[in-house]
Design a protein around this motif. Structure first.
Motif, PDB file in Angstrom:
ATOM      1  N   CYS A  94      -6.485   1.188   4.710  1.00  0.00           N
ATOM      2  CA  CYS A  94      -6.794   2.577   4.374  1.00  0.00           C
ATOM      3  C   CYS A  94      -7.520   2.734   3.039  1.00  0.00           C
ATOM      4  O   CYS A  94      -7.710   3.857   2.568  1.00  0.00           O
ATOM      5  CB  CYS A  94      -5.523   3.417   4.399  1.00  0.00           C
ATOM      6  SG  CYS A  94      -4.400   3.055   3.052  1.00  0.00           S
ATOM      7  N   CYS A 143       0.863  -1.174   0.000  1.00  0.00           N
ATOM      8  CA  CYS A 143       0.000   0.000   0.000  1.00  0.00           C
ATOM      9  C   CYS A 143       0.908   1.236   0.000  1.00  0.00           C
ATOM     10  O   CYS A 143       1.700   1.406   0.915  1.00  0.00           O
ATOM     11  CB  CYS A 143      -0.887   0.000   1.234  1.00  0.00           C
ATOM     12  SG  CYS A 143      -1.795   1.543   1.381  1.00  0.00           S
ATOM     13  N   CYS A 159      -0.154   3.555   3.394  1.00  0.00           N
ATOM     14  CA  CYS A 159       0.162   3.227   4.790  1.00  0.00           C
ATOM     15  C   CYS A 159       1.307   2.217   4.921  1.00  0.00           C
ATOM     16  O   CYS A 159       1.730   1.909   6.032  1.00  0.00           O
ATOM     17  CB  CYS A 159      -1.074   2.711   5.516  1.00  0.00           C
ATOM     18  SG  CYS A 159      -1.601   1.071   5.001  1.00  0.00           S
ATOM     19  N   CYS A 192      -6.258  -1.792  -0.188  1.00  0.00           N
ATOM     20  CA  CYS A 192      -5.690  -1.939   1.159  1.00  0.00           C
ATOM     21  C   CYS A 192      -6.798  -2.072   2.207  1.00  0.00           C
ATOM     22  O   CYS A 192      -7.722  -1.267   2.246  1.00  0.00           O
ATOM     23  CB  CYS A 192      -4.811  -0.733   1.483  1.00  0.00           C
ATOM     24  SG  CYS A 192      -4.117  -0.783   3.144  1.00  0.00           S
TER      25      CYS A 192
HETATM   26 ZN   LIG Z   1      -3.058   1.234   3.257  1.00  0.00          ZN
END
Ligand SMILES: [Zn+2]
Length: 217
Positions: free
Chosen positions: A153, A130, A133, A150
């Motif tokens: 997030c 990701c 994050c 993800c």
């Molecule tokens: Zn993420």
């Protein structure tokens, strides 16, 4: 217990190092982390490293060795350590040996994780990260619950350039070539233990613990 882990990118050194660090209560030391730490600390050595890293060049052996020396002198390393990604060259291995000798210490075991190229390629090319994050997924072993997205997030997952098949294959070959002299070096000292992974489902940590039972501390 003073340990060194050797293995190709994707062989599972990081996971193994974390497990062993927990079991033995000793720190896991990776050169990358050490270099970043030195830079962050802003020491004389750290400033030199920063200039070299900023220029995109490889940090030379003598600087890496100096940082290792600094690290090993710290109290958290007194009961042992696990090197992951160091030494990379025979010259680094020799220097580490001399450094430890000054303190009456030595490397107890070098664990070589031998993983077939196909497994490494499969693992790395199925890795998605990701960009937002930093969470890491694996399409086979740890897929996100919604494809390409993800869990943490909801950002769109990406493949790192480093994890593309031709890059992975090249890194594997470079690894074999570079590591051969190191393997020979530790074989001669009779402290090399090879863990052969066949299908990638093995409990590598348990295999290593079994091998380490034979090692005198
Ligand atoms: Zn993420």
């Amino acid at each position: 217990m003073n340990l060194i882990l050797l293995g190709a990118p994707g062989a599972g050194k990081g996971t193994l190092a974390k497990d062993l660090a927990k079991i033995f209560g000793i720190p896991q030391i990776s050169t990358g982390d050490m270099l970043r730490e030195a830079v962050a600390a802003g020491t004389e050595l750290g400033k030199k490293v920063k200039d070299i890293m900023d220029s995109g060049a490889l940090v030379p052996d003598d600087l890496v060795n100096a940082i290792v020396r600094e690290k090993l002198a710290r109290p958290e390393c007194h009961n042992g350590f696990i090197f992951d990604g160091y030494p990379r060259t025979k010259s680094q291995a020799e220097s580490l040996e001399n450094l430890l000798k000054e303190d009456g210490k030595k490397i107890d075991a070098v664990i070589l994780l031998e993983v077939p190229k196909e497994i490494v390629v499969k693992r790395l090319t199925n890795r998605r990260i990701c960009p937002h994050c930093g969470r890491i997924y694996n399409l086979i072993t740890m897929p996100p619950s919604k494809e390409g997205i993800c869990d943490g997030c909801s950002s769109k997952l990406i493949t790192r350039d480093d994890d593309k098949e031709e890059v992975v294959t090249r890194r594997y070959e470079v690894y074999l070539e570079r590591t051969a002299p190191l393997i020979e070096f530790y074989k001669q000292r009779e402290i090399l233990f090879t863990i052969t992974v066949q299908n990638g489902d093995e409990d590598v940590t348990q295999m290593v613990l079994n091998v380490l039972k034979r090692v005198r501390k």
